[in-house]
Design a protein around this motif. Structure first.
Motif, mmCIF file in Angstrom:
data_model
loop_
_atom_site.group_PDB
_atom_site.id
_atom_site.type_symbol
_atom_site.label_atom_id
_atom_site.label_comp_id
_atom_site.label_asym_id
_atom_site.label_seq_id
_atom_site.Cartn_x
_atom_site.Cartn_y
_atom_site.Cartn_z
ATOM 1 N N ARG A 12 0.831 -1.210 0.000
ATOM 2 C CA ARG A 12 0.000 0.000 0.000
ATOM 3 C C ARG A 12 0.863 1.257 0.000
ATOM 4 O O ARG A 12 0.552 2.251 -0.675
ATOM 5 C CB ARG A 12 -0.905 0.006 1.219
ATOM 6 N N ALA A 13 1.940 1.221 0.771
ATOM 7 C CA ALA A 13 2.819 2.391 0.858
ATOM 8 C C ALA A 13 3.457 2.720 -0.488
ATOM 9 O O ALA A 13 3.846 3.872 -0.725
ATOM 10 C CB ALA A 13 3.904 2.153 1.913
ATOM 11 N N LYS A 14 3.547 1.738 -1.374
ATOM 12 C CA LYS A 14 4.104 1.946 -2.718
ATOM 13 C C LYS A 14 3.021 2.200 -3.752
ATOM 14 O O LYS A 14 3.303 2.247 -4.951
ATOM 15 C CB LYS A 14 4.936 0.733 -3.127
ATOM 16 N N GLY A 15 1.771 2.344 -3.297
ATOM 17 C CA GLY A 15 0.695 2.667 -4.211
ATOM 18 C C GLY A 15 0.102 1.494 -4.963
ATOM 19 O O GLY A 15 -0.605 1.692 -5.963
ATOM 20 N N VAL A 16 0.346 0.271 -4.505
ATOM 21 C CA VAL A 16 -0.212 -0.903 -5.174
ATOM 22 C C VAL A 16 -1.698 -0.995 -4.847
ATOM 23 O O VAL A 16 -2.084 -0.917 -3.669
ATOM 24 C CB VAL A 16 0.515 -2.189 -4.718
ATOM 25 N N PRO A 17 -2.572 -1.164 -5.842
ATOM 26 C CA PRO A 17 -4.013 -1.234 -5.566
ATOM 27 C C PRO A 17 -4.395 -2.517 -4.834
ATOM 28 O O PRO A 17 -3.688 -3.532 -4.900
ATOM 29 C CB PRO A 17 -4.643 -1.178 -6.957
ATOM 30 N N GLU A 18 -5.522 -2.463 -4.156
ATOM 31 C CA GLU A 18 -5.935 -3.585 -3.309
ATOM 32 C C GLU A 18 -6.130 -4.872 -4.101
ATOM 33 O O GLU A 18 -5.797 -5.956 -3.617
ATOM 34 C CB GLU A 18 -7.222 -3.230 -2.562
ATOM 35 N N HIS A 19 -6.658 -4.778 -5.323
ATOM 36 C CA HIS A 19 -6.913 -6.014 -6.062
ATOM 37 C C HIS A 19 -5.612 -6.723 -6.417
ATOM 38 O O HIS A 19 -5.549 -7.957 -6.450
ATOM 39 C CB HIS A 19 -7.753 -5.749 -7.321
ATOM 40 N N ALA A 20 -4.539 -5.955 -6.654
ATOM 41 C CA ALA A 20 -3.250 -6.576 -6.943
ATOM 42 C C ALA A 20 -2.636 -7.176 -5.675
ATOM 43 O O ALA A 20 -2.025 -8.244 -5.713
ATOM 44 C CB ALA A 20 -2.302 -5.550 -7.563
ATOM 45 N N ILE A 21 -2.797 -6.499 -4.550
ATOM 46 C CA ILE A 21 -2.321 -7.037 -3.282
ATOM 47 C C ILE A 21 -3.058 -8.328 -2.951
ATOM 48 O O ILE A 21 -2.445 -9.333 -2.550
ATOM 49 C CB ILE A 21 -2.509 -6.012 -2.149
ATOM 50 N N ASP A 22 -4.378 -8.330 -3.147
ATOM 51 C CA ASP A 22 -5.166 -9.532 -2.872
ATOM 52 C C ASP A 22 -4.710 -10.696 -3.750
ATOM 53 O O ASP A 22 -4.640 -11.844 -3.287
ATOM 54 C CB ASP A 22 -6.652 -9.262 -3.110
#
Length: 256
Positions: A12-22
């Motif tokens: 998140r701190a690097k701006g990655v969207p939630e769907h990619a993190i999931d």
């Protein structure tokens, strides 16, 4: 990674969207890190190095050195993603001589399972030019961490959308945990490799269920100071389910 939450916070701190993190976290697998350095927080599960204790009639393959002995009964049930035996010992052997591209995929005896209660005898190092002195014996303690594939892993490569998200957001880079390597064995999970991971082109549809990563380690090469051998023990999933560790393969690469 230390946990799903630490990964999520870093991404998140690097701006990655939630769907990619999931997506990344949906691919995470548990991996057991067996190290002498986990004595304060881990579970005692075996020994690094030393001499192998083998049953009568089981030979120590020429050119392979004992890396670790794992007490299967001592491993936590959720230590890794593999259906390992629940008793006895697993012994892992590898070559420390010029391993670049080295592969043994046919009855290499690189992994030996000794069932509980089997009489064994500790074997001395064979008196030949193919063996080095035994690795220093040290106790191993297990801790479990979730780990992620990288973009060259089979979990990512065959799936264009998954690969696109891994490339666009560099999803593997947000795992801030550095794996331990000195006198350490990793069980299960994904391969850490300075080059492409060793298990390529396999899938659950392959004959015998495709290849699974049993374990990995990094070893110094006595004949090539400054070089390190990355050693991977692999097995087809049906052979693992059947407990046929004679079918395990050994893959090694080296790097400076």
């Amino acid at each position: 990674m230390h946990s799903h939450q630490t990964y999520r916070d870093a991404a998140r701190a690097k701006g990655v969207p939630e769907h990619a993190i999931d997506l990344a976290l949906s691919l995470a697998l548990p991996q057991a890190e067996l190290s002498p350095d986990h004595a304060d927080t881990g579970v005692p599960v075996g020994r690094y190095g030393g001499l192998p204790a083998l049953p009568e009639g089981v030979e120590w393959d020429s050119g392979l050195d004992l890396v670790a002995t794992v007490d299967c009964a001592a491993l936590p049930a959720d230590a890794c993603d593999l259906a390992l035996p629940r008793d006895g010992h697993l012994l892992f052997f590898a070559s420390r001589t010029d391993p670049d591209g080295f592969a043994l995929l046919d009855d290499s005896r690189s992994v030996i399972h000794v069932p509980a209660g089997t009489p064994t005898t500790e074997r001395p190092v064979p008196d030949d030019e193919e063996h080095f002195p035994a690795l220093e014996s040290r106790p191993l303690y297990a801790r479990t961490f979730p780990c992620l594939p990288d973009t060259a892993d089979d979990a990512v490569l065959p799936h264009p959308e998954v690969r696109r998200l891994f490339d666009e957001y560099r999803l593997q880079d947000h795992d801030q945990r550095l794996p331990q390597w000195d006198d350490t064995l990793h069980l299960g999970g994904y391969a850490y490799s300075p080059q492409d991971p060793p298990i390529m082109g396999s899938s659950p549809e392959d004959e015998k269920g495709g290849w699974a990563l049993l374990a990995q380690a990094q070893l110094d090469m006595p004949d090539d100071p400054g070089f390190t051998a990355c050693v991977f023990w692999i097995i087809q999933r049906d052979e693992l389910a059947a407990g046929n560790f004679a079918a395990a393969g050994l893959v090694s690469i080296s790097y400076h």
